[in-house]
Design a protein around this motif. Structure first.
Motif, mmCIF file in Angstrom:
data_model
loop_
_atom_site.group_PDB
_atom_site.id
_atom_site.type_symbol
_atom_site.label_atom_id
_atom_site.label_comp_id
_atom_site.label_asym_id
_atom_site.label_seq_id
_atom_site.Cartn_x
_atom_site.Cartn_y
_atom_site.Cartn_z
ATOM 1 N N ILE A 72 0.503 -0.549 0.075
ATOM 2 C CA ILE A 72 -0.311 0.173 -0.168
ATOM 3 C C ILE A 72 0.452 0.945 0.337
ATOM 4 O O ILE A 72 0.684 1.940 -0.238
ATOM 5 C CB ILE A 72 -0.969 0.280 1.037
ATOM 6 C CG1 ILE A 72 -2.047 1.730 1.186
ATOM 7 C CG2 ILE A 72 -0.069 0.235 2.703
ATOM 8 C CD1 ILE A 72 -3.079 0.517 1.929
ATOM 9 N N MET A 86 -5.974 6.513 0.862
ATOM 10 C CA MET A 86 -6.560 6.449 1.971
ATOM 11 C C MET A 86 -6.989 7.186 2.651
ATOM 12 O O MET A 86 -7.203 8.174 2.066
ATOM 13 C CB MET A 86 -5.086 6.132 2.331
ATOM 14 C CG MET A 86 -4.184 5.260 2.544
ATOM 15 S SD MET A 86 -2.440 5.265 2.044
ATOM 16 C CE MET A 86 -2.053 5.370 4.163
ATOM 17 N N PRO A 87 -8.047 7.213 4.094
ATOM 18 C CA PRO A 87 -8.366 8.356 4.394
ATOM 19 C C PRO A 87 -7.872 9.630 4.957
ATOM 20 O O PRO A 87 -7.893 9.497 6.348
ATOM 21 C CB PRO A 87 -9.247 7.714 5.581
ATOM 22 C CG PRO A 87 -8.707 6.294 5.941
ATOM 23 C CD PRO A 87 -8.282 6.182 4.827
ATOM 24 N N ARG A 102 -12.416 6.554 1.200
ATOM 25 C CA ARG A 102 -10.922 5.371 2.473
ATOM 26 C C ARG A 102 -11.461 4.456 1.300
ATOM 27 O O ARG A 102 -12.599 3.859 1.306
ATOM 28 C CB ARG A 102 -11.603 4.950 3.949
ATOM 29 C CG ARG A 102 -10.736 3.676 3.969
ATOM 30 C CD ARG A 102 -11.671 4.094 5.258
ATOM 31 N NE ARG A 102 -12.946 3.075 5.735
ATOM 32 C CZ ARG A 102 -13.639 2.606 4.902
ATOM 33 N NH1 ARG A 102 -13.414 1.538 4.497
ATOM 34 N NH2 ARG A 102 -15.379 2.482 4.804
ATOM 35 N N CYS A 104 -9.361 1.629 0.262
ATOM 36 C CA CYS A 104 -7.458 1.134 0.917
ATOM 37 C C CYS A 104 -8.324 -0.818 1.219
ATOM 38 O O CYS A 104 -7.861 -1.537 1.126
ATOM 39 C CB CYS A 104 -6.452 1.688 1.827
ATOM 40 S SG CYS A 104 -7.433 2.709 3.255
ATOM 41 N N THR A 105 -9.130 0.072 2.672
ATOM 42 C CA THR A 105 -9.593 -1.288 3.202
ATOM 43 C C THR A 105 -10.510 -2.332 1.973
ATOM 44 O O THR A 105 -9.861 -3.293 2.324
ATOM 45 C CB THR A 105 -10.486 -0.612 4.048
ATOM 46 O OG1 THR A 105 -10.243 0.086 5.261
ATOM 47 C CG2 THR A 105 -10.706 -2.279 5.329
ATOM 48 N N LYS A 109 -7.687 -5.769 1.725
ATOM 49 C CA LYS A 109 -7.726 -6.512 2.830
ATOM 50 C C LYS A 109 -9.177 -7.049 2.093
ATOM 51 O O LYS A 109 -8.917 -8.314 2.191
ATOM 52 C CB LYS A 109 -8.073 -5.482 4.240
ATOM 53 C CG LYS A 109 -6.622 -5.166 4.799
ATOM 54 C CD LYS A 109 -6.644 -4.450 6.322
ATOM 55 C CE LYS A 109 -5.861 -4.217 6.781
ATOM 56 N NZ LYS A 109 -6.014 -3.423 8.313
ATOM 57 N N ALA A 202 -2.560 -2.581 11.971
ATOM 58 C CA ALA A 202 -3.580 -1.732 11.387
ATOM 59 C C ALA A 202 -1.885 -0.823 10.353
ATOM 60 O O ALA A 202 -0.708 -1.333 10.644
ATOM 61 C CB ALA A 202 -3.520 0.327 12.025
ATOM 62 N N CYS A 203 -1.670 -0.624 8.866
ATOM 63 C CA CYS A 203 -0.687 0.739 8.158
ATOM 64 C C CYS A 203 0.093 1.271 9.429
ATOM 65 O O CYS A 203 -1.024 2.044 9.857
ATOM 66 C CB CYS A 203 -1.086 0.914 7.847
ATOM 67 S SG CYS A 203 -1.976 -0.350 5.991
ATOM 68 N N CYS A 206 -1.453 4.496 8.534
ATOM 69 C CA CYS A 206 -2.727 4.553 9.034
ATOM 70 C C CYS A 206 -3.140 6.127 9.534
ATOM 71 O O CYS A 206 -3.191 6.085 10.978
ATOM 72 C CB CYS A 206 -3.410 3.368 9.723
ATOM 73 S SG CYS A 206 -5.556 3.676 9.434
ATOM 74 N N PRO A 207 -3.941 6.731 8.315
ATOM 75 C CA PRO A 207 -4.742 8.332 9.740
ATOM 76 C C PRO A 207 -5.276 7.880 10.171
ATOM 77 O O PRO A 207 -6.200 8.765 11.015
ATOM 78 C CB PRO A 207 -4.980 8.538 8.033
ATOM 79 C CG PRO A 207 -4.746 8.094 6.800
ATOM 80 C CD PRO A 207 -4.952 6.411 7.374
ATOM 81 N N PHE A 208 -6.187 6.402 10.373
ATOM 82 C CA PHE A 208 -6.961 7.047 11.490
ATOM 83 C C PHE A 208 -6.256 6.468 13.179
ATOM 84 O O PHE A 208 -7.164 6.686 13.742
ATOM 85 C CB PHE A 208 -8.097 5.359 11.770
ATOM 86 C CG PHE A 208 -8.974 5.382 10.411
ATOM 87 C CD1 PHE A 208 -9.511 6.972 10.323
ATOM 88 C CD2 PHE A 208 -8.673 4.280 9.363
ATOM 89 C CE1 PHE A 208 -10.481 6.741 9.680
ATOM 90 C CE2 PHE A 208 -9.968 4.406 8.510
ATOM 91 C CZ PHE A 208 -11.253 5.782 8.875
ATOM 92 N N CYS A 306 -6.835 -2.289 12.554
ATOM 93 C CA CYS A 306 -7.495 -2.423 11.619
ATOM 94 C C CYS A 306 -7.304 -3.626 11.022
ATOM 95 O O CYS A 306 -6.577 -4.246 10.102
ATOM 96 C CB CYS A 306 -6.994 -1.770 9.716
ATOM 97 S SG CYS A 306 -8.049 -1.691 8.440
ATOM 98 N N CYS A 311 -12.540 -2.621 10.391
ATOM 99 C CA CYS A 311 -11.681 -1.160 10.651
ATOM 100 C C CYS A 311 -12.001 0.091 10.824
ATOM 101 O O CYS A 311 -13.505 0.038 11.129
ATOM 102 C CB CYS A 311 -11.510 -0.748 8.689
ATOM 103 S SG CYS A 311 -9.960 0.073 8.461
HETATM 104 S S1 SF4 Z 1 -5.213 0.443 8.640
HETATM 105 FE FE1 SF4 Z 1 -5.872 2.540 7.578
HETATM 106 S S2 SF4 Z 1 -4.749 2.828 5.995
HETATM 107 FE FE2 SF4 Z 1 -4.589 0.418 6.132
HETATM 108 S S3 SF4 Z 1 -6.202 -0.482 5.208
HETATM 109 FE FE3 SF4 Z 1 -6.917 0.142 7.340
HETATM 110 S S4 SF4 Z 1 -7.428 2.378 7.211
HETATM 111 FE FE4 SF4 Z 1 -6.552 1.998 5.111
#
Ligand code: SF4
Length: 321
Positions: A72, A86-87, A102, A104-105, A109, A202-203, A206-208, A306, A311
């Protein structure tokens, strides 16, 4: 023929708990566990995944299948590649605050897991090398690691070839005596099995991720934090693919919700939800002390990882293919 039992393995606390419970025979044994690899998990997640495979899955005869559609991080920075967004936190041209779409999930995934499941169920390969439709009537029973404290994330599958179940919601023996395990019950259980250091999955970028998560990464995994800082700088005006294709700039993009560069963001600020979580954890800590399960490195944190179908903002249960 009985439907294959598949675990959606995010390698975080809840799905690792399900793998251990299955290996111990406390819930029915899985035929397969599937881990969708975005290629950008912290090193601790891969180390943990290797360990549960070696010490839990292999001895129990549960194969772990690692699937991936790419890296990613590399894809996001590749000007030649259309990227599933990505968010990211956005400062719009008019100064207002927003969040990127978003995708990416679903892309990194859900899609590889669904393709693996379709292959497992005998779907024929299409010309593009991806599995096609599953014969009517075939399906897997797919376990998702959702604990009681996040039960609102438990959703039915929206594809006919997977039926979801959420075993943690029906477990007995929770610390508060109620039906279903909370995340804290899972952690306690993992500690008793010497997996108390199970990381959040989580990545890296990840912006979360919230302040507590960024702090933990900075303080315990500086390599990942430096990587996230570099990524944050690289996407300030958007993904290279978009700018290379002449897409109008629509603001500035950030990994941190403050809309400041990650290496300048106020990640040492303890947020109100984090304070509340710490309060809750005080009671957990007391219970743990009484049970002899204290962990001096325990770090209260309000974040969720995530997992493919849990997620942080995941409402994607539609077909990702
Ligand atoms: S961890 Fe964050 S960046 Fe990675 S897939 Fe899930 S929402 Fe996207």
């Amino acid at each position: 023929m009985a439907a294959p039992r598949v675990l959606n393995l995010g390698a975080g606390v809840q799905s690792s708990t399900l793998l251990l419970l299955s290996a111990e025979g406390r819930i029915p044994r899985y035929d397969l566990a599937i881990f969708a690899d975005t290629g950008w998990e912290p090193a601790a997640v891969y180390t943990h995944l290797d360990r549960i495979e070696r010490e839990v899955a292999n001895p129990a005869g549960i194969p772990i299948l690692r699937v991936s559609v790419g890296n990613i991080r590399d894809d996001a920075l590749n000007p030649a590649k259309r990227f599933a967004s990505m968010p990211l936190h956005v400062r719009n041209p008019d100064g207002s605050k927003g969040m990127g779409r978003r995708q990416c999930t679903a892309e990194y995934k859900i899609r590889p897991i669904q393709e693996a499941v379709r292959s497992l169920l005998g779907a024929p390969m299409k010309d593009n090398g991806r599995p096609g439709r599953v014969k009517r009537g075939r399906h897997v029973d797919a376990s998702i690691g959702i604990s009681r404290d996040e039960f609102h994330r438990a959703k039915d599958s929206q594809v006919s070839y997977a039926r979801h179940n959420h075993p943690l919601l029906w477990m007995t023996g929770a610390a508060d005596g109620r039906e279903g395990w909370q995340r804290s019950d899972c952690i306690r259980y993992l500690r008793t099995r010497r997996f108390g250091k199970t990381p959040k999955s989580a990545c890296v970028g990840c912006p979360f991720r919230r302040n507590a998560g960024w702090r933990r990464m900075r303080d315990t995994d500086p390599t990942s934090f430096a990587d996230a800082v570099a990524f944050d700088h690289a996407i300030r005006v958007g993904y290279p693919h978009a700018t290379a294709n002449g897409t109008d700039l629509r603001g500035n993009f950030y990994l941190h919700e403050s809309l400041r560069p990650l290496d300048e963001a106020p990640i040492d600020h303890v947020t109100r939800p984090e304070r509340a979580a710490r309060q809750t954890d005080v009671f957990d800590a007391i219970a743990d002390t009484e049970a002899g399960l204290t962990d001096p490195d325990d770090d209260p944190d309000t974040e969720q990882g995530c997992s493919p179908f849990g997620c942080p903002s995941s409402d994607t249960w539609q077909e990702a293919a």
